[in-house]
Design an enzyme around this catalytic site. Structure first.
Site, PDB file in Angstrom:
ATOM      1  N   HIS A 121      -0.245  -5.419  -5.478  1.00  0.00           N
ATOM      2  CA  HIS A 121      -1.023  -4.179  -5.316  1.00  0.00           C
ATOM      3  C   HIS A 121      -0.187  -2.944  -5.651  1.00  0.00           C
ATOM      4  O   HIS A 121      -0.695  -1.996  -6.252  1.00  0.00           O
ATOM      5  CB  HIS A 121      -1.591  -4.088  -3.896  1.00  0.00           C
ATOM      6  CG  HIS A 121      -2.461  -5.251  -3.536  1.00  0.00           C
ATOM      7  ND1 HIS A 121      -2.676  -5.649  -2.237  1.00  0.00           N
ATOM      8  CD2 HIS A 121      -3.166  -6.113  -4.318  1.00  0.00           C
ATOM      9  CE1 HIS A 121      -3.477  -6.710  -2.237  1.00  0.00           C
ATOM     10  NE2 HIS A 121      -3.775  -7.014  -3.482  1.00  0.00           N
TER      11      HIS A 121
ATOM     12  N   HIS B  12     -11.679  -5.672  -6.697  1.00  0.00           N
ATOM     13  CA  HIS B  12     -10.326  -6.040  -6.265  1.00  0.00           C
ATOM     14  C   HIS B  12      -9.704  -7.053  -7.221  1.00  0.00           C
ATOM     15  O   HIS B  12      -8.498  -7.000  -7.483  1.00  0.00           O
ATOM     16  CB  HIS B  12     -10.294  -6.594  -4.839  1.00  0.00           C
ATOM     17  CG  HIS B  12      -8.876  -6.850  -4.410  1.00  0.00           C
ATOM     18  ND1 HIS B  12      -8.045  -5.838  -3.992  1.00  0.00           N
ATOM     19  CD2 HIS B  12      -8.115  -7.975  -4.441  1.00  0.00           C
ATOM     20  CE1 HIS B  12      -6.838  -6.338  -3.765  1.00  0.00           C
ATOM     21  NE2 HIS B  12      -6.858  -7.634  -4.023  1.00  0.00           N
TER      22      HIS B  12
ATOM     23  N   ASP C  82      -6.143  -6.671  -9.079  1.00  0.00           N
ATOM     24  CA  ASP C  82      -5.117  -7.711  -9.192  1.00  0.00           C
ATOM     25  C   ASP C  82      -4.702  -7.911 -10.648  1.00  0.00           C
ATOM     26  O   ASP C  82      -3.515  -8.023 -10.957  1.00  0.00           O
ATOM     27  CB  ASP C  82      -5.641  -9.044  -8.633  1.00  0.00           C
ATOM     28  CG  ASP C  82      -5.588  -9.112  -7.116  1.00  0.00           C
ATOM     29  OD1 ASP C  82      -4.848  -8.330  -6.499  1.00  0.00           O
ATOM     30  OD2 ASP C  82      -6.297  -9.970  -6.550  1.00  0.00           O
TER      31      ASP C  82
ATOM     32  N   HIS D 137      -4.420 -14.621 -10.208  1.00  0.00           N
ATOM     33  CA  HIS D 137      -3.036 -14.247 -10.531  1.00  0.00           C
ATOM     34  C   HIS D 137      -2.390 -15.215 -11.522  1.00  0.00           C
ATOM     35  O   HIS D 137      -1.751 -14.791 -12.482  1.00  0.00           O
ATOM     36  CB  HIS D 137      -2.181 -14.209  -9.260  1.00  0.00           C
ATOM     37  CG  HIS D 137      -2.560 -13.126  -8.310  1.00  0.00           C
ATOM     38  ND1 HIS D 137      -2.545 -11.788  -8.655  1.00  0.00           N
ATOM     39  CD2 HIS D 137      -2.952 -13.170  -7.012  1.00  0.00           C
ATOM     40  CE1 HIS D 137      -2.908 -11.069  -7.610  1.00  0.00           C
ATOM     41  NE2 HIS D 137      -3.172 -11.880  -6.604  1.00  0.00           N
TER      42      HIS D 137
END
Length: 305
Positions: free
Chosen positions: A79, A238, A242, A265
């Site tokens: 973040h 969100h 990421d 990720h």
């Protein structure tokens, strides 16, 4: 020329570690041109540096880690890395007196405020961008992520979660990237998790900092946070946050079009590594003046005021 950016002054904040639940002190320091993004653990003696590098990234169940050749790691960098990408910070030293970056409220907004409080300084050295020259795509089952050439930076992200709270909101989000758009539309979107997963992890001594203060928490039917969501489609926003952080692990803003379906990720990092490994797929570019610079990377007045 378009110049590299760092901070004007040192700033500090405290928060809680997602894994340990313990207090973490975070210090952001200005750095000279061509330093890049350096994460530093000061709880070790001597301190250990972790340069942001796509090859050092490890994806764990809870967060993104940077791991060095001695298997020493620093956790929960994603973040803060997104905030650096959002504001185009090229050179910075990030110190923590713990094995992890504090989770704050589970979004990038606290880091954005901290960076703006430090002030952004321009260095007398050309800012390098990574420009995508060829389409590169990676897949994992039905999940995929790709970059295509484009004179700017666009992101188009689709999630596919079978959950009543998420089905009711949009599962796709697309945006033309800019610092302003990142701050307004993306930076406040929080990470999310299931109550049962958090309870299970905490019963095993993990995720001890996990709470309603640092995540959207859902059960099988609904969002449990009293204040609800910050955006109707906060979940997919969100995931885009990421991705912005993951793709900045090369230490440079990217000029290209990013599209992803059910990526996370690990796949974002796989795409970044695939691009960098294919020499003909990308190049470093610098810009002499604002007129040449893609709109995505023009500095907003709030940043360089």
């Amino acid at each position: 020329m378009i110049k590299q950016r760092t901070l004007k002054r040192i700033v500090q904040a405290t928060g809680v570690g997602l894994h340990t639940g313990k207090k973490v002190t975070l210090t952001l320091r200005p750095a000279p041109a061509n330093t890049g993004v350096i994460y530093r653990r000061t709880d070790l003696n001597p301190p250990v540096d972790f340069p942001a590098d796509a090859k050092s990234v490890r994806d764990t169940m809870l967060c993104t880690c940077l791991v060095n050749e001695h298997d020493v790691r620093i956790s929960t960098v994603e973040h803060l890395n997104a905030a650096l990408a959002g504001l185009g910070i090229d050179n910075i030293v990030i110190e923590v007196d713990a094995p992890e970056i504090p989770i704050m409220d589970g979004s990038a907004a606290p880091f954005v405020y901290l960076l703006l409080d430090a002030g952004i300084d321009e260095l007398n050295c050309a800012k390098k961008f990574v420009r995508i020259k060829e389409t590169v795509r990676v897949e994992d089952g039905d999940k995929w992520a790709e970059f295509k050439p484009y004179n700017g930076f666009t992101l188009d992200f689709t999630i596919d979660f079978n959950h009543p709270a998420i089905d009711s909101s949009s599962q796709r989000y697309a945006m033309n990237f800019s610092a302003d758009a990142f701050m307004r539309q993306i930076s406040r979107a929080r990470t999310f998790g299931f109550m049962r997963d958090i309870e299970y992890l905490q019963s095993r001594g993990l995720c001890l900092g996990g709470s309603f203060d640092c995540a959207i928490v859902v059960d099988d039917y609904r969002v449990l946070n009293e204040d609800g969501l910050r955006f109707e489609d906060e979940f997919v926003r969100h995931k885009m946050l990421d991705a912005i952080g993951d793709l900045f692990m090369c230490g440079h803003n990217i000029i290209g079009a990013f599209t992803a379906y059910k990526s996370g990720h690990a796949l974002n990092n796989k795409l970044l590594q695939a691009v960098l490994a294919k020499q003909e797929a990308w190049e470093y570019v610098t810009f002499q003046d604002d007129a040449e610079l893609p709109l995505a990377f023009k500095a907003p007045s709030t940043v360089l005021a």
